[in-house]
Structures are given as C-alpha cells and as structure tokens.
Design a protein around this motif. Structure first.
Motif, PDB file in Angstrom:
ATOM      1  N   HIS A  13       0.942  -1.242  -0.041  1.00 54.41           N
ATOM      2  CA  HIS A  13       0.105   0.029   0.092  1.00 54.41           C
ATOM      3  C   HIS A  13       0.967   1.116  -0.066  1.00 54.41           C
ATOM      4  O   HIS A  13       1.789   1.420   0.805  1.00 54.41           O
ATOM      5  CB  HIS A  13      -0.874  -0.189   1.216  1.00 54.41           C
ATOM      6  CG  HIS A  13      -1.931   1.080   1.213  1.00 54.41           C
ATOM      7  ND1 HIS A  13      -2.588   1.684   0.100  1.00 54.41           N
ATOM      8  CD2 HIS A  13      -2.505   1.945   2.245  1.00 54.41           C
ATOM      9  CE1 HIS A  13      -3.168   2.756   0.712  1.00 54.41           C
ATOM     10  NE2 HIS A  13      -3.066   2.808   1.731  1.00 54.41           N
ATOM     11  N   ASP A  40      -6.894  -3.728   0.805  1.00 54.29           N
ATOM     12  CA  ASP A  40      -8.089  -4.649   1.089  1.00 54.29           C
ATOM     13  C   ASP A  40      -8.679  -5.565  -0.084  1.00 54.29           C
ATOM     14  O   ASP A  40      -9.598  -6.158  -0.025  1.00 54.29           O
ATOM     15  CB  ASP A  40      -9.326  -3.575   1.475  1.00 54.29           C
ATOM     16  CG  ASP A  40      -9.167  -2.844   2.525  1.00 54.29           C
ATOM     17  OD1 ASP A  40      -8.560  -3.150   3.431  1.00 54.29           O
ATOM     18  OD2 ASP A  40      -9.494  -1.349   2.455  1.00 54.29           O
ATOM     19  N   GLU A  41      -7.685  -5.686  -1.199  1.00 47.51           N
ATOM     20  CA  GLU A  41      -8.030  -6.465  -2.330  1.00 47.51           C
ATOM     21  C   GLU A  41      -7.153  -7.570  -2.447  1.00 47.51           C
ATOM     22  O   GLU A  41      -5.883  -7.720  -1.961  1.00 47.51           O
ATOM     23  CB  GLU A  41      -7.759  -5.694  -3.598  1.00 47.51           C
ATOM     24  CG  GLU A  41      -8.535  -4.282  -3.686  1.00 47.51           C
ATOM     25  CD  GLU A  41      -8.276  -3.792  -4.863  1.00 47.51           C
ATOM     26  OE1 GLU A  41      -8.624  -4.047  -6.133  1.00 47.51           O
ATOM     27  OE2 GLU A  41      -7.255  -2.471  -5.034  1.00 47.51           O
ATOM     28  N   ARG A  64      -1.937 -11.503   2.519  1.00 48.77           N
ATOM     29  CA  ARG A  64      -1.781 -11.508   0.925  1.00 48.77           C
ATOM     30  C   ARG A  64      -0.534 -11.857   0.409  1.00 48.77           C
ATOM     31  O   ARG A  64       0.123 -11.362  -0.838  1.00 48.77           O
ATOM     32  CB  ARG A  64      -1.955  -9.739   0.600  1.00 48.77           C
ATOM     33  CG  ARG A  64      -3.468  -9.396   1.400  1.00 48.77           C
ATOM     34  CD  ARG A  64      -3.922  -8.148   0.605  1.00 48.77           C
ATOM     35  NE  ARG A  64      -2.739  -7.183   0.625  1.00 48.77           N
ATOM     36  CZ  ARG A  64      -2.365  -6.118  -0.479  1.00 48.77           C
ATOM     37  NH1 ARG A  64      -3.229  -6.345  -1.540  1.00 48.77           N
ATOM     38  NH2 ARG A  64      -1.593  -5.332  -0.441  1.00 48.77           N
TER      39      ARG A  64
END
Length: 289
Positions: A13, A40-41, A64
C-alpha cells in the motif's frame, strides 16, 4: 500473450505515495506502467494484472502473501521487491525455483526499530504512563513508579543483525551488560551464548530474529521459564517467533514482569487477544519502523 512491457504492480500500500507520485520519482522510466492493488483487495482477484507484471512490490500482510500460485500467474516477472527487511510477503523459495530474484531493504529501518526497542524497555522499567495517570488523578509519590536502572541489567539480544547490533550500541551507552545469540557471529568482541544460556542470564530478552522454520515459536514456555523471575521480554522482530500464549501465562504467574510487542502472530491483533487491556504489556501496531 499480453505485451510484456515494463509494468510495475504494487501489492504494497503506497499510502500518499500513489502511482502518479511514484512515477514522478522515476523520471528515467517515463513509460513505466504502474498499477496498485489496494490493501483490502485479494491479489487472486487480479490475475489479469499480474500476468503482465515485470516488477512486483510485495505486500507486508502475510494474509496477502505472494504464493507459488500467484508466482505462476506472473510469467513475465523479473523482480520481486520486498519493501521491508523480511520476506514475509513473498514465498522466496518458490520464487527461486522459478528463477525470479527477490530483493529486500536491509538496514532501512535499523535506527527507528532500535530506538523503539530501547524506548519500550525504558517504558517497562520506569512506568511512565502510570506515573502520568497518577498525577492526572491528583495523586503523588513514588509507589508504583520506581523501577530498575538499565545499567543494572543484563540484556540478551536474540538475533544480531543490523537492528540487534544497533540496539546493543544504544545499550552500551546506558551501561547494560549485553549478551548475544545468533548463528553467525558478526562482532567477535561480543559475548555469544546459546539460547538457553541467553534466557537464563538475561533480565531482559529482546528479539530481533527473522521468521523461518527454525525460529517459528522458538521463544516459548521453556525459554521463558529459564529467565530470571520478574524479567522482561520485547519483540520487534517477527510475531511468529514468540509464543504469545506463553507470554500471557508467564505474566500471570509473575515469571515475567512485563512485555513490549510491536509484532504479532496474527495482525492486526485480534480483539479477543489476552494481551489486550493489561498494564504490564506495551502494544504497538507493527509501527516501530
């Protein structure tokens, strides 16, 4: 097949440093395409984007992590760049098997994490917040505020890389005795000991170890039990190195007088964690850097 032109995909991010600002900082690559996959993906929902990626900035979140499955979706990737010292955000072994180099950022946060570590130790030894709250309530006196001098302590450093060495230099200035545990001695003048001896002789144990198969959960019940009663433990390395349940039990029994943690096995720290709500624990949201 899509055109494998230069395409930087960031799973890290960027905060205020968005793709446009990042491009401005790379004037020698005016045609570089930059795509951000937000925090958030799920990267598995962006396989089409990853298919054309030539450079990928790895995420910090273990949830992630760039796995072997994702690596297989990046046929043109020539570099995976971790934006931290550790490799938590990428399966670097799987990358090596596929011939994709993985880079990290050694040393970029050394001073910041070392400063936090020593500051956290001072917080545990001299409960500043308690003293502040006492005065705010209109109370006075040294009860509950007095602590230990750093110069009277033996501090064991587990993991003696850049950050561990920076912590040691700071503790030298305070007059503490420093013991070291690390598989690769880097400063011959230091006193290196095995982990059991480190625990047995350390009033404070501070952890700066990477997380791998050899270190996962290595600081658990047995190690904490070996420490002097009423000692302290700090972790500014990787959450999975320290058994948090064992820390709670050691605090409850009085074996540990306090703990300071910047990193956790599960991040963000769950609301149900028994580490929350304690006056003998300093919690930090993985932000020591």
């Amino acid at each position: 097949m899509p055109d494998p032109s230069e395409h930087l995909v960031t799973l890290y991010h960027l905060n205020d440093l968005g793709p446009a600002e990042l491009r401005r900082l790379l004037p020698s690559h005016p045609d570089l395409r930059i795509t951000e996959i937000g925090p958030d993906e799920d990267p598995r929902d962006h396989l089409g984007t990853l298919e054309t990626a030539t450079i990928v900035l790895a995420p910090l979140e273990k949830e992630r992590r760039i796995t072997a499955e994702l690596l297989d979706a990046m046929p043109h990737c020539r570099l995976l760049q971790s934006v931290a010292v550790g490799f938590d955000g990428v399966d670097h072994r799987a990358a090596a098997e596929r011939g994709i180099p993985v880079a990290n950022l050694p040393g970029f946060n050394t001073d910041a994490v070392a400063d936090w570590t020593v500051g956290a130790l001072l917080y545990l030894l001299r409960p500043y917040a308690f003293g502040h709250a006492k005065v705010q309530r209109g109370k006075w006196g040294p009860e509950g505020v007095r602590g230990r001098d750093v110069s009277s302590l033996t501090v064991g450093i587990a993991g003696f890389g850049n950050i561990g060495r920076a912590v040691a230099r700071r503790l030298d200035a305070f007059g503490a005795r420093v013991l070291v545990h690390d598989p690769v001695p880097s400063e011959p003048a230091r006193e290196y000991v095995d982990l059991d001896e480190l625990a047995a002789r350390s009033d404070v144990l501070t952890l700066h170890m990477p997380l791998n198969d050899a270190t996962r959960g290595v600081i658990g019940e047995d190690v904490l039990r070996r420490m002097p009663r009423g000692s302290w433990v700090l972790n500014a390395g990787r959450g999975g190195v320290l058994d948090e349940a064992a820390v709670v039990r050691a605090l409850d029994s009085g074996q540990l007088a306090g703990a300071a943690l910047d990193v956790f096995t599960e991040e963000p720290l769950p609301a149900s964690s028994p580490l929350r709500g304690r006056t003998d624990v300093l919690l930090n949201p993985h932000a020591a850097a």
